[in-house]
Design a protein around this motif. Structure first.
Motif, PDB file in Angstrom:
ATOM      1  N   TRP A   1      -6.442  12.685   6.487  1.00  0.00           N
ATOM      2  CA  TRP A   1      -7.139  11.270   6.290  1.00  0.00           C
ATOM      3  C   TRP A   1      -6.107  10.132   6.282  1.00  0.00           C
ATOM      4  N   ASN A   2      -5.082  10.192   5.656  1.00  0.00           N
ATOM      5  CA  ASN A   2      -4.193   9.183   5.397  1.00  0.00           C
ATOM      6  C   ASN A   2      -3.669   8.641   6.761  1.00  0.00           C
ATOM      7  N   LYS A   3      -3.656   9.532   7.903  1.00  0.00           N
ATOM      8  CA  LYS A   3      -3.417   9.132   9.351  1.00  0.00           C
ATOM      9  C   LYS A   3      -4.527   8.079   9.917  1.00  0.00           C
ATOM     10  N   ASN A   4      -5.677   9.036   9.796  1.00  0.00           N
ATOM     11  CA  ASN A   4      -7.064   8.504  10.145  1.00  0.00           C
ATOM     12  C   ASN A   4      -7.379   7.049   9.645  1.00  0.00           C
ATOM     13  N   ARG A   5      -7.091   7.154   8.138  1.00  0.00           N
ATOM     14  CA  ARG A   5      -7.516   5.842   7.480  1.00  0.00           C
ATOM     15  C   ARG A   5      -6.667   4.611   8.237  1.00  0.00           C
ATOM     16  N   GLN A   6      -5.371   4.700   8.524  1.00  0.00           N
ATOM     17  CA  GLN A   6      -4.573   3.829   9.167  1.00  0.00           C
ATOM     18  C   GLN A   6      -5.017   3.437  10.325  1.00  0.00           C
ATOM     19  N   TRP A   7      -5.422   4.309  11.514  1.00  0.00           N
ATOM     20  CA  TRP A   7      -6.021   4.280  12.801  1.00  0.00           C
ATOM     21  C   TRP A   7      -7.332   3.611  12.598  1.00  0.00           C
ATOM     22  N   MET A   8      -8.053   3.847  11.473  1.00  0.00           N
ATOM     23  CA  MET A   8      -9.410   3.268  11.286  1.00  0.00           C
ATOM     24  C   MET A   8      -9.160   1.638  11.017  1.00  0.00           C
ATOM     25  N   GLU A   9      -8.046   1.341  10.029  1.00  0.00           N
ATOM     26  CA  GLU A   9      -8.230   0.089   9.592  1.00  0.00           C
ATOM     27  C   GLU A   9      -7.744  -0.864  10.918  1.00  0.00           C
TER      28      GLU A   9
ATOM     29  N   TRP B   1       5.363  -4.145  20.199  1.00  0.00           N
ATOM     30  CA  TRP B   1       4.874  -3.334  21.375  1.00  0.00           C
ATOM     31  C   TRP B   1       5.954  -3.438  22.440  1.00  0.00           C
ATOM     32  N   MET B   2       7.189  -4.465  22.384  1.00  0.00           N
ATOM     33  CA  MET B   2       7.913  -4.240  23.370  1.00  0.00           C
ATOM     34  C   MET B   2       9.289  -3.061  22.881  1.00  0.00           C
ATOM     35  N   GLU B   3       8.921  -2.520  21.999  1.00  0.00           N
ATOM     36  CA  GLU B   3      10.150  -1.645  21.295  1.00  0.00           C
ATOM     37  C   GLU B   3       9.747  -0.208  21.471  1.00  0.00           C
ATOM     38  N   THR B   4       8.398  -0.076  21.592  1.00  0.00           N
ATOM     39  CA  THR B   4       7.752   1.518  21.149  1.00  0.00           C
ATOM     40  C   THR B   4       6.470   1.314  21.958  1.00  0.00           C
ATOM     41  N   LYS B   5       6.167   2.752  22.311  1.00  0.00           N
ATOM     42  CA  LYS B   5       4.817   3.007  22.970  1.00  0.00           C
ATOM     43  C   LYS B   5       3.584   3.155  22.046  1.00  0.00           C
ATOM     44  N   THR B   6       3.940   3.224  20.842  1.00  0.00           N
ATOM     45  CA  THR B   6       2.878   3.330  19.589  1.00  0.00           C
ATOM     46  C   THR B   6       3.078   2.348  18.370  1.00  0.00           C
ATOM     47  N   PRO B   7       2.912   1.101  18.791  1.00  0.00           N
ATOM     48  CA  PRO B   7       3.246   0.060  17.780  1.00  0.00           C
ATOM     49  C   PRO B   7       2.767   0.376  16.562  1.00  0.00           C
ATOM     50  N   GLU B   8       3.498  -0.154  15.482  1.00  0.00           N
ATOM     51  CA  GLU B   8       3.088   0.092  13.741  1.00  0.00           C
ATOM     52  C   GLU B   8       2.904  -1.191  13.063  1.00  0.00           C
ATOM     53  N   LYS B   9       3.620  -2.321  13.825  1.00  0.00           N
ATOM     54  CA  LYS B   9       3.508  -3.699  13.318  1.00  0.00           C
ATOM     55  C   LYS B   9       2.333  -4.208  13.839  1.00  0.00           C
TER      56      LYS B   9
ATOM     57  N   THR C   1      -3.264  -8.943  12.627  1.00  0.00           N
ATOM     58  CA  THR C   1      -4.652  -9.123  12.867  1.00  0.00           C
ATOM     59  C   THR C   1      -5.341 -10.439  12.121  1.00  0.00           C
ATOM     60  N   TYR C   2      -6.482 -10.671  12.211  1.00  0.00           N
ATOM     61  CA  TYR C   2      -7.085 -11.508  11.665  1.00  0.00           C
ATOM     62  C   TYR C   2      -7.190 -11.525   9.972  1.00  0.00           C
ATOM     63  N   ALA C   3      -6.936 -10.434   9.506  1.00  0.00           N
ATOM     64  CA  ALA C   3      -6.742 -10.187   7.927  1.00  0.00           C
ATOM     65  C   ALA C   3      -5.419 -10.309   7.668  1.00  0.00           C
ATOM     66  N   GLY C   4      -4.473 -10.394   8.403  1.00  0.00           N
ATOM     67  CA  GLY C   4      -2.959 -10.575   7.951  1.00  0.00           C
ATOM     68  C   GLY C   4      -2.089  -9.762   8.769  1.00  0.00           C
ATOM     69  N   ARG C   5      -0.866  -9.319   8.257  1.00  0.00           N
ATOM     70  CA  ARG C   5       0.192  -8.709   9.005  1.00  0.00           C
ATOM     71  C   ARG C   5      -0.016  -7.337   8.267  1.00  0.00           C
ATOM     72  N   ARG C   6       0.031  -6.203   9.168  1.00  0.00           N
ATOM     73  CA  ARG C   6      -0.180  -4.869   8.962  1.00  0.00           C
ATOM     74  C   ARG C   6       0.910  -4.014   9.302  1.00  0.00           C
ATOM     75  N   GLU C   7       1.599  -3.099   8.421  1.00  0.00           N
ATOM     76  CA  GLU C   7       2.534  -2.108   8.767  1.00  0.00           C
ATOM     77  C   GLU C   7       2.176  -0.711   8.518  1.00  0.00           C
ATOM     78  N   TYR C   8       2.160   0.164   9.785  1.00  0.00           N
ATOM     79  CA  TYR C   8       1.692   1.394   9.349  1.00  0.00           C
ATOM     80  C   TYR C   8       2.681   2.623   9.736  1.00  0.00           C
ATOM     81  N   ASN C   9       2.226   3.912   9.423  1.00  0.00           N
ATOM     82  CA  ASN C   9       3.278   4.793   9.605  1.00  0.00           C
ATOM     83  C   ASN C   9       2.335   5.953  10.239  1.00  0.00           C
ATOM     84  N   PHE C  10       2.129   5.827  11.479  1.00  0.00           N
ATOM     85  CA  PHE C  10       1.518   6.717  12.337  1.00  0.00           C
ATOM     86  C   PHE C  10       1.850   7.888  12.766  1.00  0.00           C
TER      87      PHE C  10
END
Length: 532
Positions: free
Chosen positions: A459-467, A512-520, A523-532
């Motif tokens: 769920w923690n992975k899916n929650r990040q993807w969902m957000e 997006w210029m550093e990785t194929k799966t960006p984690e930073k 969005t309109y809600a602010g800056r997000r950092e994930y651990n995909f």
């Protein structure tokens, strides 16, 4: 992107090569030349409105391909991002300096202080791909009909309109600036997207049901989706995926498309019952694959007798009637799938520069493959228009986005995510969201596919993807079995639906210029950092 930093790079090509049905003719032109003739084939170039139109005309000679070369377009070190033929397959990325071939439709080159963009306007009459050869740039215009040269019969074909732009970047030269430049160029390639006022979100039953479903379960899905979106004025779509048709099995997923199987019953009544649950009914179908007994043999494609030939007018009318029937039943969103695979016999990542295998052509030898695909998309778009109520929305899947931009409100821009394997969602979904975000709102709603919520994925992975998906401004679909989530998770899902129901600017993948799966992400809600 500041307009004063934009510069048109267009100039006449330094070299033009012509390939015909039985031979290859090469002829060099001076940089200011605008036309040449080889036998009965004429090539003309005309600049207008910031683009360079390429025309080809032939009386009897079948024309296969044009190759245009611009010399010395680059200087210094840089990195390149190319597009793909149809969906992304987790393979989109910025690549370090090297020669690259087979970049369909458009590509970008980033170098210190600027982003260079090379492309063709959407809905060309050629299958177009770019080649970077050292400092030179080549554009291949494939005008074949299947694998044969097109027989123009004296017709003057506008193969494509070329655009080339340089965007100056600020001194910081940030990935955000590069992203904005690339999105601006997508707007240059498409000035008529049909998605400006469309917010597409809701549920899809595929990633937990995988085709094993029924009317009863669809209504349960609808009730659950209505509960998760209670109080939201913009009502969600509940999309019924593959499995409702009578001719359905593990080895076949085709039509006929005008009747449901015994587990679904009356499809019009089902749509009405879904609407009574306070959701908007949506439905999936595969337009070019139909086993109906009354289909004439001459409607079938030479390459595969199970597939429709889209050059046959009666085929296009049959597909239009399928679309109208789905709309008459009451489905407000139609997801049409598999057409690129059905036409070419391979997936986008397999097409390369050959596009297709074997030796075949459409029944109509006078049209190019690209022309025929655009006309197919036009027929779907036209058939979805309703006089008595709101138009049906079209969501493409396994479609060629560059040929369909302006003819669909949404397009699945990446391969399938998963309700079973997180790594597949990470590879396909996140990569697609980041790199096809350039097409969000500029071509259509760029659908990066579903959040597949099952017991198989953390769920923690899916929650990040969902957000990040809910805040991205792109179409948003969740595939979740009713009753699976606990109260805390349901609360998070409700919040994601609330966000996705509203229009938002496109999110920016900051790394997006550093990785194929960006984690930073921004969005309109602010800056997000994930651990995909």
């Amino acid at each position: 992107m500041k307009t004063e930093g934009k510069r048109n790079l267009l100039r006449q090509p330094d070299e033009i090569r012509l390939m015909t049905g039985g031979a290859q003719t090469e002829q060099e032109t001076a940089p200011d030349a605008a036309a040449f003739r080889a036998g009965d084939v004429t090539v003309e170039l005309a600049e207008a409105d910031g683009s360079l139109a390429v025309f080809v005309q032939a009386q009897n000679t079948p024309v296969r391909e044009l190759v245009l070369t611009w010399k010395a377009m680059f200087g210094g070190a840089g990195e390149v991002l190319g597009d793909t033929w149809e969906r992304g397959y987790g393979d989109l990325e910025w690549k370090k300096e090297a020669d690259h071939i087979g970049m369909p439709w458009y590509f970008f080159r980033h170098e210190a202080g600027k982003c260079l963009a090379f492309g063709v306007k959407v809905r060309p009459s050629a299958m177009c791909w770019w080649e970077k050869d050292g400092a030179d740039v080549k554009l291949h215009l494939d005008v074949r009909c299947g694998t044969y040269g097109v027989e123009l019969g004296g017709r003057k074909l506008e193969a494509a309109k070329i655009v080339m732009t340089s965007y100056a970047l600020e001194e910081a030269d940030t990935p955000v600036e590069v992203f904005e430049a690339c999105r601006a160029f997508c707007s240059e390639m498409c000035d008529d997207p049909d998605c400006r006022d469309t917010v597409i979100y809701g549920g899809n039953n595929w990633y937990y049901a995988y085709g094993k479903s029924s009317a009863k379960e669809i209504l349960e899905d609808s009730a659950y989706l209505a509960e998760m979106t209670e109080g939201i004025e913009n009502r969600p779509f509940m999309v019924m995926d593959d499995g409702w048709q009578i001719d359905h099995s593990d080895s076949y997923n085709g039509g006929p498309w005008r009747v449901g199987n015994a587990d679904y019953g009356d499809m019009g009544e089902l749509a009405a019952q879904m609407r009574a649950k306070n959701v908007r009914p949506g439905i999936w179908f595969r337009p070019l694959y139909d086993h109906s007994a009354d289909i004439p043999a001459e409607w079938r494609l030479e390459r595969n007798a199970e597939v429709f030939d889209i050059s046959v007018p009666e085929v296009l009318e049959h597909i239009a009637q399928d679309i109208r029937q789905l709309g008459d039943w009451g489905y407000e969103l139609i997801k049409h799938d598999f057409s690129t695979y059905d036409i070419f016999g391979c997936w986008g990542f397999e097409m390369g520069t050959r596009l297709t295998n074997g030796s075949w052509r459409f029944h109509d030898h006078t049209k190019t493959t690209a022309e025929l695909i655009v006309r197919f998309y036009e027929v779907v778009h036209e058939a979805a228009k309703r006089e008595d109520r709101q138009d049906v929305l079209i969501l493409g899947c396994n479609c060629i986005g560059h040929l369909g931009a302006g003819l669909m409100q949404g397009n699945r821009t990446g391969d399938d995510t998963s309700g079973v394997e997180w790594e597949r969602t990470r590879k396909m979904g996140i990569n697609t969201l980041a790199f096809r975000m350039l097409q969000q709102g500029t071509f259509y709603g760029a659908d990066a596919d579903c959040v597949g919520i099952t017991e198989h994925i953390d769920w923690n992975k899916n929650r990040q993807w969902m957000e990040v998906l809910a805040e991205s401004g792109t179409p948003f679909f969740v595939s979740v079995k009713p009753g699976f989530l606990n109260e805390s998770q349901k609360k998070e899902l409700k919040e994601a639906y609330r966000k996705a129901s509203q229009p938002h600017p496109a999110a920016v993948p900051l790394d997006w210029m550093e990785t194929k799966t960006p984690e930073k992400w921004q969005t309109y809600a602010g800056r997000r950092e994930y651990n995909f």
